[in-house]
Design an enzyme around this catalytic site. Structure first.
Site, PDB file in Angstrom:
ATOM      1  N   GLY A 165      49.723  43.320  38.789  1.00 29.65           N
ATOM      2  CA  GLY A 165      49.876  41.880  38.981  1.00 29.65           C
ATOM      3  C   GLY A 165      51.310  41.402  39.096  1.00 29.65           C
ATOM      4  N   GLU A 200      48.815  38.648  52.541  1.00 24.88           N
ATOM      5  CA  GLU A 200      47.414  38.802  52.907  1.00 24.88           C
ATOM      6  C   GLU A 200      46.677  37.479  52.765  1.00 24.88           C
ATOM      7  OE1 GLU A 200      46.564  43.412  51.478  1.00 24.88           O
ATOM      8  OE2 GLU A 200      45.885  41.739  50.233  1.00 24.88           O
ATOM      9  N   TYR A 202      44.138  35.200  51.136  1.00 23.39           N
ATOM     10  CA  TYR A 202      43.628  35.157  49.763  1.00 23.39           C
ATOM     11  C   TYR A 202      42.148  34.833  49.795  1.00 23.39           C
ATOM     12  CZ  TYR A 202      43.181  33.760  44.852  1.00 23.39           C
ATOM     13  OH  TYR A 202      42.799  33.655  43.536  1.00 23.39           O
ATOM     14  N   HIS A 208      35.923  43.127  42.892  1.00 22.00           N
ATOM     15  CA  HIS A 208      36.806  44.291  43.025  1.00 22.00           C
ATOM     16  C   HIS A 208      35.914  45.528  43.024  1.00 22.00           C
ATOM     17  CE1 HIS A 208      40.800  46.357  41.944  1.00 22.00           C
ATOM     18  NE2 HIS A 208      39.908  47.319  42.132  1.00 22.00           N
ATOM     19  N   HIS A 235      44.983  40.779  36.124  1.00 22.40           N
ATOM     20  CA  HIS A 235      44.887  41.901  37.056  1.00 22.40           C
ATOM     21  C   HIS A 235      44.696  43.242  36.354  1.00 22.40           C
ATOM     22  CE1 HIS A 235      45.990  39.134  40.263  1.00 22.40           C
ATOM     23  NE2 HIS A 235      47.016  38.745  39.527  1.00 22.40           N
ATOM     24  N   ASN A 289      44.678  54.599  44.898  1.00 22.27           N
ATOM     25  CA  ASN A 289      45.311  55.245  43.755  1.00 22.27           C
ATOM     26  C   ASN A 289      45.119  56.750  43.882  1.00 22.27           C
ATOM     27  OD1 ASN A 289      46.292  52.983  42.229  1.00 22.27           O
ATOM     28  ND2 ASN A 289      44.159  52.469  41.838  1.00 22.27           N
ATOM     29  N   ARG A 291      45.246  59.345  42.018  1.00 18.40           N
ATOM     30  CA  ARG A 291      45.178  59.937  40.676  1.00 18.40           C
ATOM     31  C   ARG A 291      43.793  59.696  40.092  1.00 18.40           C
ATOM     32  NH1 ARG A 291      44.937  55.278  37.834  1.00 18.40           N
ATOM     33  NH2 ARG A 291      46.225  53.519  38.503  1.00 18.40           N
ATOM     34  N   VAL A 294      41.256  55.325  34.961  1.00 16.35           N
ATOM     35  CA  VAL A 294      40.770  55.139  33.596  1.00 16.35           C
ATOM     36  C   VAL A 294      39.240  55.156  33.579  1.00 16.35           C
ATOM     37  CG1 VAL A 294      40.708  53.532  31.637  1.00 16.35           C
ATOM     38  CG2 VAL A 294      42.823  53.798  32.956  1.00 16.35           C
ATOM     39  N   ARG A 337      36.830  48.867  27.876  1.00 16.11           N
ATOM     40  CA  ARG A 337      38.129  49.364  27.422  1.00 16.11           C
ATOM     41  C   ARG A 337      38.437  48.752  26.054  1.00 16.11           C
ATOM     42  NH1 ARG A 337      42.291  49.920  32.506  1.00 16.11           N
ATOM     43  NH2 ARG A 337      40.760  50.400  34.133  1.00 16.11           N
TER      44      ARG A 337
END
Length: 449
Positions: A165, A200, A202, A208, A235, A289, A291, A294, A337
């Site tokens: 963010g 971009e 909005y 997401h 974010h 990403n 990788r 999480v 989380r």
């Protein structure tokens, strides 16, 4: 297969990687700062090496010390986990120069997807749908206004090297755009040492959605479905689901195959996640990403595929253990989380855990490196664990999650467990009717702001 893997991370992800290595019969090396000498992954690893004092820059981000630890212990591979050096192309290059395998994509692919502008151009060339906006960096206000006239307001200014963010601002008219451009650049320079930004369209109420992919580096790739990560605060993801309650099977397979085909063309190696905003049936690329995420755990829950195992296999040259036809999606999974934070103010709450009792039972998994008597240091991210629940249906999954949260005991510090109990009581969450702005509105209403 590797003989010894050094885990260049800490906390729950270090323990997660360690477990995968042990199941593959691979020796492990834990590195740690002086603040983490009593961490669970350090206790369970075959060997451990202290790599510096508590600040990350002096330990977990200290490439020289990590490479030295590899040489001292004879580790022939490094798993970076997530965060820290997991998307650092320089680190991957240095390991390669020392004959040590980086368990992840190539340095070139990390660079390609690490810059947001280059990543977007690459996505377009690979047939991945993107949000309308600038073709590259936005240099001045006049250029920004010209682009806004084409896309229409509101627009979003984003740092090319950004994340979390930072360097991200919304503008609803020409006047706001001028200020947003200046502010985003300043934030980007302060946080990333690079003031380049792009623009971009909005989207008003998007979700997401992210797609998990695996590639063998030789042109073979698969997708493992999507995750819905729309419940976010500043974010930062808070609650994730797989599969998304907003997609049907046809949409799921269509966007999944688009992503898998893109990775085949790219000859991508390892695990990766392609992130989208989704609104009114349309997918719009945000970033990739390069990788482990999480929230990889919920993909494991619905597919039965060990993603860390796959990462290690691929990096060792063994290739993918599954084809696309082998992958089946079973049931529904949710990850919460658990952060060491005040559930109302979100102020970090480091300290000593006086009592700890994780939930158990069918379909319940807890990934955490904490234990009773463990002292949470104040130097790192506040994530202390992840509660992952799987059920045959979303309803069963949520019922199981409610039970698991009631069982979860973490005393001595404040945690976000009460927040998830509140979310489960909300009808929008029960119905899966939320977007990326929902949680912040919920929290604002709860606090009376």
């Amino acid at each position: 297969m590797f003989s010894k893997v050094l885990i260049a991370n800490r906390g729950e992800i270090a323990l997660r990687v360690l477990r995968a290595c042990k199941e593959l019969g691979i020796k492990t090396v834990a590195v740690h700062s002086t603040a983490d000498q009593d961490a669970m992954h350090v206790r369970l690893a075959d060997e451990s090496v202290c790599i510096g004092p508590p600040p990350s820059r002096d330990s977990y981000l200290n490439i020289h010390q990590i490479v030295a630890a590899c040489e001292i212990t004879g580790a022939d591979a490094v798993h970076p986990g997530y965060g820290f050096l997991s998307e650092n192309a320089k680190f991957a290059d240095i390991l390669d120069a020392h004959g040590i395998t980086f368990i992840g994509p190539t340095a070139d692919h990390i660079r390609l997807m690490g810059d947001k502008i280059t990543a977007k151009k690459t996505a377009v060339s690979l047939g991945i749908p993107c949000v309308p906006g600038s073709d590259g960096e936005v240099h001045d206000v006049d250029q920004a206004i010209s682009i806004a006239k084409e896309t229409g307001y509101p627009v979003l200014i984003k740092a090319t090297a950004g994340g979390g963010g930072k360097g991200m601002k919304v503008a609803h008219n020409d006047e706001e755009l001028s200020e947003a451009l200046s502010t985003a650049r300043s934030e980007a320079l302060a946080n990333f040492g690079n003031d380049a930004v792009y623009m971009e369209k909005y989207l008003g109420r998007p979700r997401h959605i992210e797609v998990q992919v695996l590639g063998d580096g030789e042109g073979n790739a698969v997708h493992l479905g999507e995750r819905d990560c729309s419940l976010q605060r500043r974010h930062q993801k808070v609650w994730e689901e797989a599969n998304s309650p907003s997609l049907n099977e046809d949409q799921r397979m269509e966007i999944g195959e688009i992503c898998a085909e893109a990775m085949r063309k790219l000859k991508y190696r390892g695990a990766g996640t392609i992130e989208f905003l989704y609104e009114n049936g349309g997918f719009y690329f945000i970033e990739m990403n390069t990788r482990l995420q999480v929230e990889h755990t919920i993909t494991e829950a619905i597919t039965g595929i060990d993603l860390v195992n796959e990462q290690i296999r691929i990096a060792s040259g063994a290739g993918l253990s599954v084809s696309q036809d082998d992958i089946r999606f079973q049931g529904h999974a949710i990850e919460c989380r658990i952060n060491a934070e005040d559930p109302n103010t979100f102020v970090p709450s480091p300290g000593t855990i006086t009592h700890y009792h994780p939930p158990g039972g069918l379909g319940v998994r807890v990934d955490s490196g904490v234990y009773q008597g463990y002292r949470i240091p104040p130097f790192y991210d506040s994530l202390i664990g992840k509660l992952i629940v799987h059920g045959r249906t979303r309803v069963e999954c949520m019922m199981r999650l409610r039970r698991a949260l009631d069982e979860f005991v973490v005393d001595g510090i404040k945690t976000t467990i009460p927040l998830f109990r509140d979310l489960l009581a909300n009808p929008d969450i029960a119905n899966g009717d939320y977007d990326i702005h929902w949680l912040e509105k919920f929290l604002a209403a709860k606090s009376g702001k």
